[in-house]
Design a protein around this motif. Structure first.
Motif, PDB file in Angstrom:
ATOM      1  N   ARG A  90      -1.798   4.976  -9.725  1.00 36.26           N
ATOM      2  CA  ARG A  90      -2.085   6.252  -9.074  1.00 36.26           C
ATOM      3  C   ARG A  90      -1.618   6.284  -7.620  1.00 36.26           C
ATOM      4  O   ARG A  90      -1.957   7.213  -6.886  1.00 36.26           O
ATOM      5  N   MET A  91      -0.861   5.293  -7.240  1.00 37.79           N
ATOM      6  CA  MET A  91      -0.232   5.283  -5.918  1.00 37.79           C
ATOM      7  C   MET A  91       1.266   5.478  -6.097  1.00 37.79           C
ATOM      8  O   MET A  91       1.822   5.210  -7.167  1.00 37.79           O
ATOM      9  N   SER A  92       1.919   5.947  -5.055  1.00 35.19           N
ATOM     10  CA  SER A  92       3.360   6.158  -5.135  1.00 35.19           C
ATOM     11  C   SER A  92       4.094   4.816  -5.156  1.00 35.19           C
ATOM     12  O   SER A  92       3.520   3.754  -4.861  1.00 35.19           O
ATOM     13  N   VAL A  93       5.367   4.892  -5.490  1.00 32.37           N
ATOM     14  CA  VAL A  93       6.213   3.700  -5.483  1.00 32.37           C
ATOM     15  C   VAL A  93       6.208   3.053  -4.098  1.00 32.37           C
ATOM     16  O   VAL A  93       6.011   1.838  -3.960  1.00 32.37           O
ATOM     17  N   HIS A  94       6.412   3.853  -3.070  1.00 34.27           N
ATOM     18  CA  HIS A  94       6.423   3.327  -1.699  1.00 34.27           C
ATOM     19  C   HIS A  94       5.077   2.706  -1.339  1.00 34.27           C
ATOM     20  O   HIS A  94       5.025   1.611  -0.760  1.00 34.27           O
ATOM     21  N   ARG A 129      14.279  -1.089   2.411  1.00 36.43           N
ATOM     22  CA  ARG A 129      15.371  -1.976   2.003  1.00 36.43           C
ATOM     23  C   ARG A 129      15.133  -2.523   0.601  1.00 36.43           C
ATOM     24  O   ARG A 129      16.044  -2.554  -0.241  1.00 36.43           O
ATOM     25  N   LEU A 130      13.907  -2.933   0.331  1.00 39.48           N
ATOM     26  CA  LEU A 130      13.583  -3.477  -0.981  1.00 39.48           C
ATOM     27  C   LEU A 130      13.665  -2.406  -2.069  1.00 39.48           C
ATOM     28  O   LEU A 130      14.190  -2.655  -3.162  1.00 39.48           O
ATOM     29  N   LEU A 131      13.160  -1.216  -1.773  1.00 44.54           N
ATOM     30  CA  LEU A 131      13.228  -0.139  -2.761  1.00 44.54           C
ATOM     31  C   LEU A 131      14.674   0.216  -3.080  1.00 44.54           C
ATOM     32  O   LEU A 131      15.014   0.515  -4.234  1.00 44.54           O
ATOM     33  N   ASP A 132      15.515   0.194  -2.073  1.00 43.89           N
ATOM     34  CA  ASP A 132      16.936   0.459  -2.293  1.00 43.89           C
ATOM     35  C   ASP A 132      17.552  -0.635  -3.160  1.00 43.89           C
ATOM     36  O   ASP A 132      18.322  -0.358  -4.085  1.00 43.89           O
ATOM     37  N   ARG A 154      10.728  -3.367 -12.036  1.00 39.81           N
ATOM     38  CA  ARG A 154      11.468  -3.453 -10.782  1.00 39.81           C
ATOM     39  C   ARG A 154      10.515  -3.273  -9.591  1.00 39.81           C
ATOM     40  O   ARG A 154      10.650  -3.954  -8.566  1.00 39.81           O
ATOM     41  N   LEU A 155       9.572  -2.364  -9.747  1.00 38.72           N
ATOM     42  CA  LEU A 155       8.591  -2.141  -8.683  1.00 38.72           C
ATOM     43  C   LEU A 155       7.750  -3.386  -8.461  1.00 38.72           C
ATOM     44  O   LEU A 155       7.488  -3.770  -7.309  1.00 38.72           O
ATOM     45  N   GLU A 156       7.321  -4.025  -9.534  1.00 46.09           N
ATOM     46  CA  GLU A 156       6.509  -5.231  -9.363  1.00 46.09           C
ATOM     47  C   GLU A 156       7.317  -6.343  -8.694  1.00 46.09           C
ATOM     48  O   GLU A 156       6.785  -7.107  -7.893  1.00 46.09           O
ATOM     49  N   LEU A 157       8.598  -6.414  -9.012  1.00 42.83           N
ATOM     50  CA  LEU A 157       9.448  -7.396  -8.342  1.00 42.83           C
ATOM     51  C   LEU A 157       9.515  -7.105  -6.845  1.00 42.83           C
ATOM     52  O   LEU A 157       9.418  -8.024  -6.016  1.00 42.83           O
ATOM     53  N   ALA A 158       9.665  -5.830  -6.483  1.00 37.56           N
ATOM     54  CA  ALA A 158       9.696  -5.467  -5.056  1.00 37.56           C
ATOM     55  C   ALA A 158       8.375  -5.814  -4.383  1.00 37.56           C
ATOM     56  O   ALA A 158       8.354  -6.271  -3.229  1.00 37.56           O
ATOM     57  N   ARG A 159       7.256  -5.613  -5.074  1.00 36.09           N
ATOM     58  CA  ARG A 159       5.947  -5.961  -4.511  1.00 36.09           C
ATOM     59  C   ARG A 159       5.844  -7.460  -4.231  1.00 36.09           C
ATOM     60  O   ARG A 159       5.230  -7.874  -3.246  1.00 36.09           O
ATOM     61  N   ALA A 160       6.433  -8.270  -5.089  1.00 35.68           N
ATOM     62  CA  ALA A 160       6.416  -9.713  -4.860  1.00 35.68           C
ATOM     63  C   ALA A 160       7.341 -10.095  -3.710  1.00 35.68           C
ATOM     64  O   ALA A 160       6.993 -10.917  -2.856  1.00 35.68           O
TER      65      ALA A 160
END
Length: 251
Positions: A90-94, A129-132, A154-160
């Motif tokens: 329920r939170m945005s990608v960013h 940068r990570l989201l890009d 992909r989002l979980e990878l960016a979170r890590a």
């Protein structure tokens, strides 16, 4: 980088890990494979403090972290993804990547809520940068729960990665993906996530494992049954039997 010594963990009398020894060199990419229930995710959970070890030790760069809390282990430079996704739907990608910074040294809830500081601007630049890099910058304001599965991974990878880990643990990063999606994830991990890091990858898709990993460790019933170069390990009789069964091997 990482040394596992005689590590054991049981659940209700069932041994998930049994006297496991394992060493991972600085900069190495290790593939961890084995049948379902062989102890792979349990090993990740013990390394990251989710489960306590019954016996044995986990050493990161010769420092014993066996009894450390998950928060302290993250601050030692370990980050992970999960087989069952751990994102805030329920939170945005960013926002998902932004709040993952809370475990960084010197970054707490108040720092994440502050506006206008130099540190805050630097952290926002890094998140963008990570989201890009993972292909989600154009979906930064989309609710994470509405993303298709490949984008959630992909989002979980960016979170890590926003935690700048020295040791990255990936638990089935291509789980549920098509062959084309798996190839894209393998390329992302190879080209962006792995350089400059030590990594352990759990995955059932052996084409991804063979592409990314310099070495394979095979677990079965919580014990290590093989360890070596992928081409050699995947030909060993014990490994084939663990995956295919004795009857299939001797048919």
């Amino acid at each position: 980088m990482l040394r596992i010594e005689s590590l054991s963990r049981s659940f209700g009398g069932v041994a998930a890990l049994e006297a496991l020894d394992l060493a991972v060199a600085e900069g190495e990419v290790l593939g961890l494979i084995g049948p379902n229930g062989s102890g792979k995710t349990t090993l990740f959970n013990v390394i990251t403090g989710v489960h306590a070890a019954d016996s044995g030790r986990v050493l990161l760069r010769d420092e014993d972290i066996t009894r450390s809390t998950p928060a302290r282990i993250v601050r030692h430079g370990i980050a992970r993804t999960f087989q069952n996704l751990r994102i805030y739907k329920r939170m945005s990608v960013h926002e998902n990547v932004w709040v993952a910074q809370h475990s960084l040294p010197g970054v707490g809830p108040l720092e994440l809520l502050s506006n206008g500081s130099a540190g805050e601007r630097e952290r926002r630049t890094e998140v963008e940068r990570l989201l890009d890099a993972v292909g989600l910058v154009d979906r930064r304001d989309v609710l994470a729960g509405s993303l298709p599965l490949p984008d959630q991974r992909r989002l979980e990878l960016a979170r890590a990665l926003v935690r700048s880990p020295a040791l990255l643990l990936l638990d089935e990063p291509a789980g549920g993906m098509t062959p084309a999606e798996t190839a894209e994830m393998a390329a992302l991990i190879r080209d962006f996530a792995l350089p400059g890091r030590t990594c352990i990858v759990i995955e059932h898709k052996l084409d991804l494992i063979s592409e990314l990993c310099q070495r394979l460790c095979v677990l079965n019933f919580g014990r290590k049954i093989a360890d070596g170069e992928p081409g050699d390990v995947l030909q060993q009789a014990d490994v084939l039997e663990a995956y295919l069964g004795r009857d299939a091997i001797h048919a």
